[in-house]
Design a protein around this motif. Structure first.
Motif, mmCIF file in Angstrom:
data_model
loop_
_atom_site.group_PDB
_atom_site.id
_atom_site.type_symbol
_atom_site.label_atom_id
_atom_site.label_comp_id
_atom_site.label_asym_id
_atom_site.label_seq_id
_atom_site.Cartn_x
_atom_site.Cartn_y
_atom_site.Cartn_z
ATOM 1 N N VAL A 1 0.827 -1.204 0.000
ATOM 2 C CA VAL A 1 0.000 0.000 0.000
ATOM 3 C C VAL A 1 0.859 1.250 0.000
ATOM 4 O O VAL A 1 0.596 2.224 -0.723
ATOM 5 N N LYS A 2 1.938 1.258 0.798
ATOM 6 C CA LYS A 2 2.812 2.419 0.847
ATOM 7 C C LYS A 2 3.482 2.659 -0.510
ATOM 8 O O LYS A 2 3.582 3.805 -0.980
ATOM 9 N N VAL A 3 3.951 1.587 -1.173
ATOM 10 C CA VAL A 3 4.573 1.736 -2.481
ATOM 11 C C VAL A 3 3.577 2.294 -3.479
ATOM 12 O O VAL A 3 3.872 3.181 -4.285
ATOM 13 N N ALA A 4 2.330 1.779 -3.433
ATOM 14 C CA ALA A 4 1.301 2.272 -4.344
ATOM 15 C C ALA A 4 1.026 3.753 -4.092
ATOM 16 O O ALA A 4 0.826 4.538 -5.028
ATOM 17 N N GLN A 5 1.059 4.160 -2.825
ATOM 18 C CA GLN A 5 0.831 5.577 -2.506
ATOM 19 C C GLN A 5 1.974 6.449 -3.021
ATOM 20 O O GLN A 5 1.747 7.534 -3.557
ATOM 21 N N TRP A 6 3.191 5.984 -2.849
ATOM 22 C CA TRP A 6 4.339 6.770 -3.315
ATOM 23 C C TRP A 6 4.306 6.936 -4.833
ATOM 24 O O TRP A 6 4.539 8.017 -5.358
ATOM 25 N N ILE A 7 4.045 5.859 -5.541
ATOM 26 C CA ILE A 7 4.024 5.917 -7.003
ATOM 27 C C ILE A 7 2.875 6.798 -7.486
ATOM 28 O O ILE A 7 3.003 7.524 -8.472
ATOM 29 N N ASP A 8 1.773 6.755 -6.779
ATOM 30 C CA ASP A 8 0.624 7.553 -7.193
ATOM 31 C C ASP A 8 0.912 9.057 -7.103
ATOM 32 O O ASP A 8 0.320 9.852 -7.822
ATOM 33 N N ARG A 9 1.853 9.419 -6.208
ATOM 34 C CA ARG A 9 2.201 10.827 -6.066
ATOM 35 C C ARG A 9 2.898 11.388 -7.308
ATOM 36 O O ARG A 9 2.921 12.594 -7.507
ATOM 37 N N LEU A 10 3.504 10.536 -8.132
ATOM 38 C CA LEU A 10 4.212 10.998 -9.323
ATOM 39 C C LEU A 10 3.266 11.676 -10.303
ATOM 40 O O LEU A 10 3.635 12.597 -11.011
ATOM 41 N N GLY A 11 2.055 11.227 -10.365
ATOM 42 C CA GLY A 11 1.087 11.804 -11.277
ATOM 43 C C GLY A 11 1.322 11.342 -12.699
ATOM 44 O O GLY A 11 2.072 10.407 -12.976
ATOM 45 N N SER A 12 0.689 12.005 -13.633
ATOM 46 C CA SER A 12 0.821 11.670 -15.058
ATOM 47 C C SER A 12 2.094 12.290 -15.630
ATOM 48 O O SER A 12 2.462 13.427 -15.297
ATOM 49 N N VAL A 13 2.761 11.564 -16.536
ATOM 50 C CA VAL A 13 4.037 12.013 -17.111
ATOM 51 C C VAL A 13 4.062 11.681 -18.591
ATOM 52 O O VAL A 13 3.348 10.787 -19.070
ATOM 53 N N TRP A 14 4.891 12.426 -19.315
ATOM 54 C CA TRP A 14 5.196 12.114 -20.713
ATOM 55 C C TRP A 14 6.478 11.291 -20.749
ATOM 56 O O TRP A 14 7.469 11.648 -20.116
ATOM 57 N N VAL A 15 6.481 10.223 -21.507
ATOM 58 C CA VAL A 15 7.632 9.316 -21.576
ATOM 59 C C VAL A 15 7.928 9.019 -23.048
ATOM 60 O O VAL A 15 6.990 8.789 -23.839
ATOM 61 N N GLU A 16 9.209 9.035 -23.388
ATOM 62 C CA GLU A 16 9.627 8.692 -24.759
ATOM 63 C C GLU A 16 10.390 7.380 -24.742
ATOM 64 O O GLU A 16 11.195 7.123 -23.832
#
Length: 423
Positions: free
Chosen positions: A20-35
């Protein structure tokens, strides 16, 4: 991340808490553009979700993606494995499987124009760093014994390089490394093969060979990591990518750029027949030059020998001999003349000395009177030198007379002596 209860072997965290903690941390990143580059597409018929793998073309790293199947089907440009894309999505951590996936909501293929613009930007960056400087180029050996070849397996490029090189110089050896030359796995495989061949001391030159293709096909050879690896290598590298119009960045950082794989084989392997013909030509030219030099020197010697001083070498000596004889005769006459002149002068002086000498004076009737005093004799020059009783010695022309002085008489200067008195 801290827990008021603390964390210890006696009070460990359960898996669900960590998940749950890992999922919360990753969720904080938000949406990103990736190439990245699509390396795998799993789109099942009728499925609503498509699974993809997006890989970084400059590193051996990848990321799992998911998207709506309709997003792939509705793409303006058909997407396939190897396509370069820019995606927009949000990272999600699936606690049930413990995996991370990028949920994509937008996919934009990278067009040719954008690819070319990125290549130009990278080219400008590397040029500004001096990686294209000609002073960094390493010389290609004239006749490499072993050539490293990085190319696709059973490719036309490999066939062209081997056929042309062995046809020009049959003894040439190759260390071949077959790699992917396009697609997402090309750069890592090429880097590994390049490092392996660069470490081999027997390999004297390395050739990167690939046939022609589209801009997307040739992208691995404009990769920044690969270009920097080419510059950092210690072995000379030849870039033979595509055809004449193709100019990936590897052509600029390599030590030699070949228009085609066939051109690379011609430029790094000398033609045995041509070299033999050149040696034969040079030998003939050297022999002709030597014969010409001998002929010129022979004519020069003939001209020298035709000169009088060499044609009749004793003639000058004869002339000098005659001159020496003439000078010797003249010298002899001069010496004889000097001797005769001096002999005559000596004779005249001797006659003069004889005429005025004591013997001649005595012969004319004069006498030399000496006073005898023991063993000493003194010439009498005045009356005072012979007082009466002095023992005298009178020398005349034929002997001497002993006498004694009986007296003396002083004569005046105006009175002429008679001959008897002078005697």
């Amino acid at each position: 991340m801290s827990d008021p209860r603390g964390n210890s072997p006696e009070n460990p965290w359960p898996v669900r808490s960590i998940a749950v903690k890992v999922a919360q941390w990753i969720d904080r990143l938000g949406s990103v553009w990736v190439e990245g580059q699509i390396t795998q597409i799993n789109l099942r018929p009728g499925a609503r979700t498509a699974f993809l793998v997006l890989r970084d073309p400059a590193a051996d790293m990848s990321l799992s993606m998911t998207c709506e199947s309709e997003l792939l089907r509705a793409a303006a440009v058909p997407l396939q494995e190897g396509s370069r894309v820019v995606v927009y999505g949000k990272l999600s951590y699936f606690t049930g499987r413990g995996t991370i996936s990028l949920r994509v909501t937008e996919i934009r293929p990278v067009g040719i124009g954008e690819l070319l613009a990125r290549i130009e930007r990278l080219k400008a960056l590397l040029a500004a760093e001096g990686l294209f400087d000609q002073r960094l180029k390493r010389p290609i050996p004239f006749l490499p014994k072993t050539i490293g070849l990085i190319t696709g397996r059973a490719s036309a490029a490999e066939h062209d390089v081997l056929t042309v090189a062995r046809g020009r110089w049959p003894a040439v050896r190759f260390e071949i490394r077959n790699t992917a030359v396009q697609g997402p796995t090309a750069v890592p495989q090429i880097l590994e093969a390049l490092a392996e061949l660069d470490r081999d001391p027997a390999v004297e030159v390395i050739v990167l060979a690939r046939g022609g293709g589209s801009v997307e096909d040739l992208l691995p050879f404009s990769d920044e990591t690969l270009c920097r690896a080419i510059v950092a290598a210690t072995t000379p590298i030849v870039s033979a990518i595509g055809h004449e119009p193709d100019n990936p960045i590897s052509d600029y950082v390599a030590d030699l750029r070949a228009a085609t794989p066939t051109d690379a084989a011609k430029r790094i392997v000398p033609d045995a027949a041509a070299e033999l013909a050149l040696v034969t030509e040079l030998r003939e030219r050297s022999a002709a030059a030597l014969r010409g030099w001998v002929d010129r020197e022979g004519r020069a010697l003939a001209q020298l020998r035709s000169r009088p001083v060499l044609a009749e070498p004793l003639r000058l000596l004869d002339q000098r001999y005659d001159e020496a004889e003439r000078l010797r005769t003249a010298a002899r006459r001069a010496v004889d003349h000097v001797i005769t002149t001096q002999a005559t002068a000596t004779r005249h002086l001797r006659e003069k000395l004889t005429a005025v000498g004591p013997a001649a004076t005595l012969a004319r009737g004069y006498a030399v009177v000496q006073r005898v005093s023991g063993n000493e004799r003194h010439v009498i020059r005045a009356v005072a030198d012979s007082p009466p009783g002095t023992q005298l010695r009178i020398r005349v022309t034929d002997g001497a007379v002993t006498a004694a002085a009986l007296g003396s008489q002083i004569l005046t200067t105006d009175r002429k002596e008679s001959p008897d008195e002078r005697r």
